[in-house]
Design an enzyme around this catalytic site. Structure first.
Site, short mmCIF file in Angstrom:
data_model
loop_
_atom_site.label_atom_id
_atom_site.label_comp_id
_atom_site.label_asym_id
_atom_site.label_seq_id
_atom_site.Cartn_x
_atom_site.Cartn_y
_atom_site.Cartn_z
N ASN A 1 0.87 -1.18 0.00
CA ASN A 1 0.00 0.00 0.00
C ASN A 1 0.91 1.23 0.00
O ASN A 1 1.48 1.57 1.03
CB ASN A 1 -0.90 -0.04 1.24
CG ASN A 1 -1.75 1.21 1.38
OD1 ASN A 1 -1.79 2.05 0.47
ND2 ASN A 1 -2.43 1.34 2.51
N TRP A 2 1.03 1.84 -1.16
CA TRP A 2 1.94 2.99 -1.28
C TRP A 2 1.40 4.22 -0.56
O TRP A 2 2.13 5.20 -0.38
CB TRP A 2 2.15 3.35 -2.75
CG TRP A 2 2.90 2.35 -3.57
CD1 TRP A 2 3.29 1.09 -3.19
CD2 TRP A 2 3.37 2.53 -4.92
NE1 TRP A 2 3.96 0.48 -4.23
CE2 TRP A 2 4.02 1.34 -5.30
CE3 TRP A 2 3.28 3.58 -5.84
CZ2 TRP A 2 4.60 1.18 -6.56
CZ3 TRP A 2 3.85 3.41 -7.10
CH2 TRP A 2 4.50 2.22 -7.44
N LYS A 3 0.12 4.21 -0.20
CA LYS A 3 -0.53 5.38 0.39
C LYS A 3 -0.29 6.60 -0.51
O LYS A 3 -0.22 6.43 -1.74
CB LYS A 3 -0.05 5.60 1.84
CG LYS A 3 -0.21 4.30 2.66
CD LYS A 3 -0.07 4.49 4.14
CE LYS A 3 -0.27 3.14 4.83
NZ LYS A 3 -0.20 3.22 6.27
N HIS B 1 -9.49 1.05 4.87
CA HIS B 1 -8.23 1.30 5.58
C HIS B 1 -8.48 2.25 6.75
O HIS B 1 -9.30 3.17 6.65
CB HIS B 1 -7.19 1.89 4.62
CG HIS B 1 -5.82 1.85 5.20
ND1 HIS B 1 -5.39 2.78 6.13
CD2 HIS B 1 -4.80 0.97 5.05
CE1 HIS B 1 -4.16 2.46 6.50
NE2 HIS B 1 -3.78 1.38 5.86
N GLU C 1 -6.91 4.67 7.82
CA GLU C 1 -6.70 6.09 7.52
C GLU C 1 -7.93 6.69 6.84
O GLU C 1 -8.25 7.86 7.03
CB GLU C 1 -5.43 6.25 6.65
CG GLU C 1 -4.18 6.00 7.49
CD GLU C 1 -3.01 5.39 6.75
OE1 GLU C 1 -2.99 5.43 5.50
OE2 GLU C 1 -2.11 4.87 7.42
N GLU D 1 -5.35 -4.97 10.42
CA GLU D 1 -4.32 -3.96 10.67
C GLU D 1 -4.63 -3.24 11.98
O GLU D 1 -5.44 -2.31 12.01
CB GLU D 1 -4.31 -2.93 9.54
CG GLU D 1 -4.01 -3.51 8.18
CD GLU D 1 -3.41 -2.47 7.24
OE1 GLU D 1 -2.32 -2.75 6.72
OE2 GLU D 1 -3.99 -1.39 7.06
N GLY E 1 2.56 2.25 10.89
CA GLY E 1 3.52 3.34 10.77
C GLY E 1 4.22 3.71 12.07
O GLY E 1 4.87 4.74 12.16
N SER F 1 3.53 -2.17 10.36
CA SER F 1 4.98 -2.22 10.62
C SER F 1 5.63 -3.56 10.26
O SER F 1 6.54 -4.01 10.94
CB SER F 1 5.28 -1.85 12.08
OG SER F 1 4.90 -0.49 12.32
N GLY G 1 2.89 -1.12 4.29
CA GLY G 1 2.91 0.32 4.01
C GLY G 1 4.32 0.79 3.71
O GLY G 1 4.84 0.62 2.60
N GLY G 2 4.98 1.38 4.71
CA GLY G 2 6.30 1.99 4.52
C GLY G 2 7.30 1.12 3.78
O GLY G 2 8.00 1.59 2.87
P1 13P Z 1 3.08 0.38 7.73
O1 13P Z 1 3.59 -0.93 7.12
O2 13P Z 1 3.80 1.57 7.25
O3 13P Z 1 2.96 0.26 9.21
O4 13P Z 1 1.58 0.54 7.17
C1 13P Z 1 0.70 -0.52 7.24
C2 13P Z 1 -0.52 -0.17 6.46
O5 13P Z 1 -1.27 0.71 6.84
C3 13P Z 1 -0.75 -0.88 5.21
O6 13P Z 1 -2.02 -0.63 4.70
#
Ligand code: 13P
Length: 252
Positions: free
Chosen positions: A10-12, A96, A98, A168, A174, A214, A235-236
């Site tokens: 997930n590149w966000k 998600h 967010e 999640e 994050g 994470s 994510g990251g």
């Molecule tokens: P991180 O891997 O950066 O914690 O993010 C997880 C995430 O929200 C994937 O959708």
């Protein structure tokens, strides 16, 4: 039949157009042949170019990170499921944390989005997970059950078969603070038992349930090694080709 293992990135809201092209190129160069499905969930502006870059690679798929619940119309700035499908994407992340937090998306809206995705032939990667306060109160199983039931359990068996679930925990996103393998396993088992109650044990056994929060190359193998964890939503670490591919390789 056995269930599919998947690693989705997930590149966000990261990477401009050229950076996105470079990242995909690096991932494609490093990826080994694998049975694991690898999904790149990019910002909308990247979908078209990423689709072209991955079209000949059998285990690599494309996804969006959001969609609108209506099929079309006067919704300035929004993107429909049919548009996403038409550029070659197969997946869309829905729910998600967010989007729940910053855009006020609630269970009722997410149920509509899930249906819209399925009607366009997209597979939802449906996210659920509790905030830290819920975990501290010990009520995470009830909260996640509510999220899953509200968004998914009105689906027919046939529709539900297309859904991927991602657990999640919000406190792990994050933050560098991963759920322990035991915490992930406990919740994944709980989700699978909810599915068994609604759709039967066989469907529960076939449902792919990802862990997100994470996940890094150093912890992926232990988390993915849990019996009810079928891969990850990253994510990251999905923004660096080496890290992302190392995470995919931990499923081998
Ligand atoms: P991180 O891997 O950066 O914690 O993010 C997880 C995430 O929200 C994937 O959708």
């Amino acid at each position: 039949m056995s269930r599919t293992t998947m690693v989705a990135g997930n590149w966000k809201m990261n990477k401009n157009y050229q950076e996105g092209r470079d990242l995909v190129k690096s991932i494609v160069e490093r990826l080994q042949p694998t049975d694991t499905k690898v999904v790149l969930c990019t910002p909308f502006v990247h979908l078209n170019s990423v689709a072209a870059s991955i079209k000949d690679i059998s285990n690599l798929y494309l996804g969006a990170q959001n969609c609108h619940q209506e099929a079309s119309g006067a919704y300035t700035g929004e993107i429909s499921t049919a548009m996403i499908k038409s550029v070659g994407a197969d997946y869309v992340i829905i729910g998600h944390s967010e989007r729940r937090k910053y855009f006020g998306e609630d269970d009722a809206l997410l149920a509509q989005k899930v249906k819209a995705a399925l009607e366009s032939g997209l597979k939802p990667i449906f996210c659920c997970g509790e905030e830290l306060s819920v975990r501290e109160a010990g009520t995470q199983n009830d909260l996640v059950a509510e999220q899953v039931k509200a968004a998914l359990f009105d689906l027919s068996e046939e529709q539900f078969a297309e859904v991927v679930i991602a657990y999640e925990p919000v406190w792990a996103i994050g933050t560098g603070k991963t759920a322990s393998p035991e915490q992930a396993q406990e919740m994944h088992k709980h989700i699978r038992s909810l599915i068994a109650d609604q759709y039967g044990a066989e469907r529960a056994d076939l449902t792919t349930i990802l862990y997100g929060g994470s996940v890094k190359p150093k912890n992926a193998k232990e988390i993915f090694g849990q019996p009810d964890v079928d891969g990850g939503l990253i994510g990251g670490a999905s923004l660096k080709a080496d890290d992302f591919v190392a995470i995919v390789d931990s499923t081998l």
